[in-house]
Design a protein around this motif. Structure first.
Motif, PDB file in Angstrom:
ATOM      1  N   MET A 155      46.712  20.441  35.509  1.00 24.75           N
ATOM      2  CA  MET A 155      47.969  21.049  37.117  1.00 24.75           C
ATOM      3  C   MET A 155      48.538  20.431  37.124  1.00 24.75           C
ATOM      4  N   SER A 156      49.673  21.130  37.726  1.00 25.09           N
ATOM      5  CA  SER A 156      51.009  20.349  38.058  1.00 25.09           C
ATOM      6  C   SER A 156      50.600  19.447  39.313  1.00 25.09           C
ATOM      7  N   ASN A 157      51.675  18.445  40.219  1.00 24.97           N
ATOM      8  CA  ASN A 157      51.725  17.975  41.018  1.00 24.97           C
ATOM      9  C   ASN A 157      51.406  18.637  42.299  1.00 24.97           C
ATOM     10  N   PHE A 163      45.509  22.511  45.254  1.00 23.21           N
ATOM     11  CA  PHE A 163      43.779  21.915  45.932  1.00 23.21           C
ATOM     12  C   PHE A 163      43.006  20.930  46.441  1.00 23.21           C
ATOM     13  N   GLY A 164      43.627  19.681  46.510  1.00 21.20           N
ATOM     14  CA  GLY A 164      43.846  18.581  47.423  1.00 21.20           C
ATOM     15  C   GLY A 164      42.403  17.966  46.131  1.00 21.20           C
ATOM     16  N   VAL A 165      43.801  17.146  44.728  1.00 23.31           N
ATOM     17  CA  VAL A 165      42.834  16.537  44.326  1.00 23.31           C
ATOM     18  C   VAL A 165      44.109  15.957  43.652  1.00 23.31           C
ATOM     19  N   LEU A 187      37.101  16.931  34.286  1.00 25.32           N
ATOM     20  CA  LEU A 187      38.090  16.139  34.113  1.00 25.32           C
ATOM     21  C   LEU A 187      39.619  16.623  34.888  1.00 25.32           C
ATOM     22  N   VAL A 188      40.238  16.041  36.135  1.00 24.25           N
ATOM     23  CA  VAL A 188      41.368  16.629  36.473  1.00 24.25           C
ATOM     24  C   VAL A 188      42.491  16.053  36.075  1.00 24.25           C
ATOM     25  N   SER A 193      54.321  18.805  34.111  1.00 28.88           N
ATOM     26  CA  SER A 193      54.811  19.894  33.307  1.00 28.88           C
ATOM     27  C   SER A 193      53.622  20.987  33.143  1.00 28.88           C
ATOM     28  N   PHE A 194      52.454  20.596  34.099  1.00 23.89           N
ATOM     29  CA  PHE A 194      51.701  21.200  33.531  1.00 23.89           C
ATOM     30  C   PHE A 194      51.010  22.616  34.413  1.00 23.89           C
TER      31      PHE A 194
END
Length: 224
Positions: A155-157, A163-165, A187-188, A193-194
């Motif tokens: 995930m990007s920031n 998503f609240g993670v 795992l998150v 850059s993701f």
């Protein structure tokens, strides 16, 4: 009198539509947060040193196909994996070169090779399985570095906020369909850059009938 009846009918229709939208977030325009699936077939990440050992001094990896994650690519180079009981040819090298060499295979691949790759997060290779890797110019013997990569979400920031993670969280991913299920302990991994993607291996994907590009979601109470 006719006008009054028409007005009353229109009002009833509008009320019905509003109530329907209220019970259907998608129809109301609320965002349904789906996460695209990316299935990881067996592959290998090589250190720059091992690239030269396997493919010749001064050799660098040749990009063949860009991957979804920025800067990563499937290389033209492939290797052969040799275990105590079997051989797997044509294993794709993924680039760019990394600090350490890591082989990612499924448990089914491990049975074919005669090794037991532990389930690990990427980079956690201490005490993992080993095998022989053969390239076009040489071979290396790995005493460790072969794992079955644990499922995870990139995930990007911005995505993480939606998503609240946070980076390092463990969540549950829900799969719909005839073989619907819950993948726990996902795992998150968060980085600017993701690109948003749920990574699982071929064993897990085949078990529930997932394909590349399908979507999973986080159940209510998981993140959002």
């Amino acid at each position: 009198m006719v006008r009054t009846m028409m007005d009353r009918t229109m009002i009833e229709q509008i009320v019905t539509q509003v109530l329907t939208l209220g019970s259907n977030p998608e129809a109301a325009g609320e965002e349904i947060l789906g996460i695209p699936v990316g299935i990881s077939n067996r592959h290998i990440h090589l250190s720059a040193y091992h690239v030269e050992v396997l493919f010749g001094k001064g050799h660098t990896l040749t990009p063949k196909k860009e991957l979804k994650q920025v800067g990563e690519f499937a290389a033209a180079e492939t290797v052969t994996l040799i275990g105590p009981k079997g051989v797997i040819q044509g294993v794709r090298v993924l680039g760019p070169a990394r600090k350490i060499t890591q082989v990612e295979i499924s448990h089914t691949d491990g049975f074919s090779l005669g090794i037991l790759p532990p389930l690990r997060d990427s980079g956690q290779i201490v005490g993992s399985a080993g095998l022989i890797v053969v390239g076009t110019a040489g071979a290396i013997t790995l005493s460790e570095g072969v794992i079955c990569a644990a499922r995870h979400i990139h995930m990007s920031n911005v995505d993480a906020q939606r998503f609240g993670v946070s980076d390092g969280d463990r969540v549950t991913a829900e799969v719909d369909g005839p073989r619907g299920c819950l993948f726990k302990n996902v795992l998150v991994r968060v980085h600017p850059s993701f690109c948003l993607e749920f990574h699982i291996d071929t064993d897990e994907a085949n078990a529930v009938g997932l394909k590349n590009g399908d979507q999973v979601r986080l159940p209510q109470g998981e993140g959002v």
